[in-house]
Write an enzyme that holds these catalytic residues in place. Sequence first.
Site, PDB file in Angstrom:
ATOM      1  NE  ARG A  92     104.109 169.373  17.267  1.00 14.42           N
ATOM      2  CZ  ARG A  92     103.086 169.551  18.096  1.00 14.42           C
ATOM      3  NH1 ARG A  92     103.003 168.850  19.232  1.00 14.42           N
ATOM      4  NH2 ARG A  92     102.157 170.438  17.813  1.00 14.42           N
ATOM      5  CD  GLU A 126     103.906 138.639  39.211  1.00 13.22           C
ATOM      6  OE1 GLU A 126     103.865 139.727  38.611  1.00 13.22           O
ATOM      7  OE2 GLU A 126     104.006 137.535  38.633  1.00 13.22           O
ATOM      8  CE  LYS A 155     106.728 140.241  35.730  1.00 15.52           C
ATOM      9  NZ  LYS A 155     105.718 140.986  36.513  1.00 15.52           N
ATOM     10  CG  ASP A 202      99.935 139.798  39.280  1.00 12.36           C
ATOM     11  OD1 ASP A 202      99.811 140.972  38.879  1.00 12.36           O
ATOM     12  OD2 ASP A 202      99.897 138.813  38.516  1.00 12.36           O
TER      13      ASP A 202
END
Length: 285
Positions: free
Chosen positions: A107, A203, A174, A224
């Site tokens: 796993r 941005e 940003k 953006d």
Amino acid sequence: MTPELEEALRAAGLDPQAVENLVQTALAEDGEVDVTSEPIFAPQDTSTGDFTAREAGTVAGVPVASVVFELLGITYETKVADGERVVPGQILISVGGPTRAVLRAERTALNLLTHLSGIATAARRWTDAMEGTTAKVRDTRKTLPGLRALQKYAVHCGGGVNHRMGLHDSALIKDNHIAAAGSITKAYEAIRVVYPSLHVQVECDTLGQVEEALTAGARSILLDNMTDAEMSEAVRLVAGRAELEASGGLTLDRARDVAVTGVDYLAVGALTHSARVFDIGLDFS
């Protein structure tokens, strides 16, 4: 870990010790005793098996899964390399060793292989969709904690390009930085005072912001949530003075339309935060 495997991980741009630590953590999550396998199989019982692709796609994580096998004393033979396209039924890795160990490894190895191959397969679909254009698909920081290096590696295996690894190696101004600083210009100039040679991306939500970013000196701009028409206009406006990256809810069916606007990159957070796992299974011989 063998020197050969350490070298394979380094060649992939991964830190062998960090990968080993991650695998150790994953194995520890299963506890010290396998209450299913230990009553059924004696310590001397052995088994062999194959990790086999059950769909078509691109593989990533073979050397990472190999760490699982080495830590548990399982012999293995890799049949494919990361970045290869595979078809249903194709064997990726053959393993052999104590049955208890193989079942304990199963796993953890599959969790790593299926997740990373899922990312690589997704990145390859984007790369294929943009074939013939100059644009490339690029990842983001939207990654699972502790798995960023591996997830970004998987993007690379699928033909994608890596963006910054963290907050330390590249600046991205940003909307909240701009709002708090007062303007793109103020934010950009503040970074340049402290880090004059650092890569800085800005941005921009509007073409007006693109113009301000260029005037401030930005040589990398994130477009953006712009329309295709706006991105085409941004390409014309910038005229090669800065690299341009499209961002904001991009979907695979739009990939080519966005790429032909002339942008350099498509930022796709879904590569790492939403990639579907790639179907792989372990079949005992």
